[in-house]
Design an enzyme around this catalytic site. Structure first.
Site, PDB file in Angstrom:
ATOM      1  N   SER A 198       0.875  -1.186   0.000  1.00  8.90           N
ATOM      2  CA  SER A 198       0.000   0.000   0.000  1.00  8.90           C
ATOM      3  C   SER A 198       0.905   1.226   0.000  1.00  8.90           C
ATOM      4  CB  SER A 198      -0.916  -0.007   1.231  1.00  8.90           C
ATOM      5  OG  SER A 198      -1.841  -1.056   1.158  1.00  8.90           O
ATOM      6  N   LYS A 246      -6.654   1.903  -3.917  1.00  6.75           N
ATOM      7  CA  LYS A 246      -6.471   1.186  -2.642  1.00  6.75           C
ATOM      8  C   LYS A 246      -6.519   2.155  -1.471  1.00  6.75           C
ATOM      9  CE  LYS A 246      -5.667  -1.874   0.422  1.00  6.75           C
ATOM     10  NZ  LYS A 246      -4.414  -2.579   0.668  1.00  6.75           N
ATOM     11  N   LYS A 257      -1.943   4.120   9.487  1.00  5.34           N
ATOM     12  CA  LYS A 257      -1.068   4.493   8.369  1.00  5.34           C
ATOM     13  C   LYS A 257      -1.878   4.679   7.087  1.00  5.34           C
ATOM     14  CE  LYS A 257       0.517   1.786   5.522  1.00  5.34           C
ATOM     15  NZ  LYS A 257       1.070   0.656   4.720  1.00  5.34           N
TER      16      LYS A 257
END
Length: 301
Positions: A100, A175, A244
């Site tokens: 990611s 994403k 995060k």
């Protein structure tokens, strides 16, 4: 046909993905800083070694790393170690970033790799550890369509659904937005259920009703019944990683000067929870944290 693959990052997601590639007949060279993960990978038939020992023998390298910063470092290492003339095979080396990562960093890495005749796609995944084990992940691919076609055979071994999103970085962008929505849904559902509970509405009943109504989401449909209402909080995805992800989404909105404050609000709550809850807390434990601030009756446990 060259069936050799490099796989860098054998964590909770990467290790089962690498194992599924092994099950499908690929020769996989794995790399990770965790010796326990390396030993488990070797026990499943994987090969190991320094990147420079196998980089010219593989046709693709998959990255499954915890942050853009680490991805950038590994990309720089690949650029330094790779020499096109020494590559075994007719096609260019293909790097597949399934981490990611920040979309803007992905585009920068794409330019650097292109200068060394290395192809690059971003292919982040969604579905969590259980779907990584069962090879039923969803994958969002950004990059040249030709490169997407070249890596689809690999992706089919780890994913049930594969989507081509378009330009390089678009997979990571989608994403990031998916993770932002997931976090937002979970936070809003947690606040709603706590409030309902203070009015003596049974949480299980509330979730059942919501799941038959327009407020239904992945959080209410799956996370609440599986991890929250039973107080197990064991989804396998940490609160810190969710924090995060929301931080990344907040940053993306800022980069585009988007006229919204909601990403900052969602990040603020996950940031607070990460500071208060245990270091290894599951992301579903945000439900417990919500009780600390939502109502006067709420009590953090």
């Amino acid at each position: 046909m060259n069936n050799n693959i490099g796989f860098i990052g054998l964590g909770k997601m990467g290790l089962p993905m690498a194992k599924n590639l092994l099950k499908n007949g690929f020769t996989v060279f794995g790399s990770d800083v965790d010796e326990t993960a390396i030993n488990e990978f070797k026990g499943s038939g994987g090969k190991t070694g320094m990147i420079n020992e196998w980089i010219h023998s593989v046709h693709s390298i998959i990255l499954m790393l915890p942050s853009s910063t680490i991805v950038n470092q590994v990309v720089d290492d690949i650029i330094e170690l790779y020499h096109p003339a020494a590559h075994h095979g007719s096609n260019h080396l293909l790097v597949i970033d399934m981490s990611s990562s920040y979309p803007s960093e992905t585009r920068k890495n794409g330019k650097k790799l292109k200068n060394r005749n290395i192809d690059f796609v971003d292919a982040p995944v969604s579905g969590g550890v259980k779907k990584a084990i069962s090879a039923s992940l969803s994958v969002m691919v950004g990059g040249r369509f030709e490169d997407y076609q070249n890596c689809k055979r690999l992706l089919d071994c780890v994913a049930e659904k594969i989507f081509y999103i378009g330009d390089l970085g678009n997979g990571h962008l989608l994403k990031v937005m998916n993770n932002y929505l997931s976090a937002g849904h979970l936070l809003m559902a947690s606040e709603a259920i706590h409030l309902l509970a203070d009015f003596n509405v049974d949480p299980k009943t509330a979730i059942e009703v919501i799941n038959q109504s327009s407020g239904r989401s992945g959080s209410t449909d799956y996370k609440f019944p599986s991890f929250i209402l039973n107080e197990e909080y064991n989804s396998g995805f940490s609160l810190r990683l969710m924090e995060k992800d929301v931080m990344m989404a907040n940053q993306v909105f800022k980069e585009y000067d988007a006229a919204t404050t909601l990403p900052q609000s969602v990040f603020h709550r996950f940031n607070e929870a990460s500071a208060i809850l245990e270091k290894e807390a599951d992301h579903t434990e945000i439900f417990k944290f919500v009780a600390a601030y939502l109502t006067k009756k709420g009590a953090f446990k």
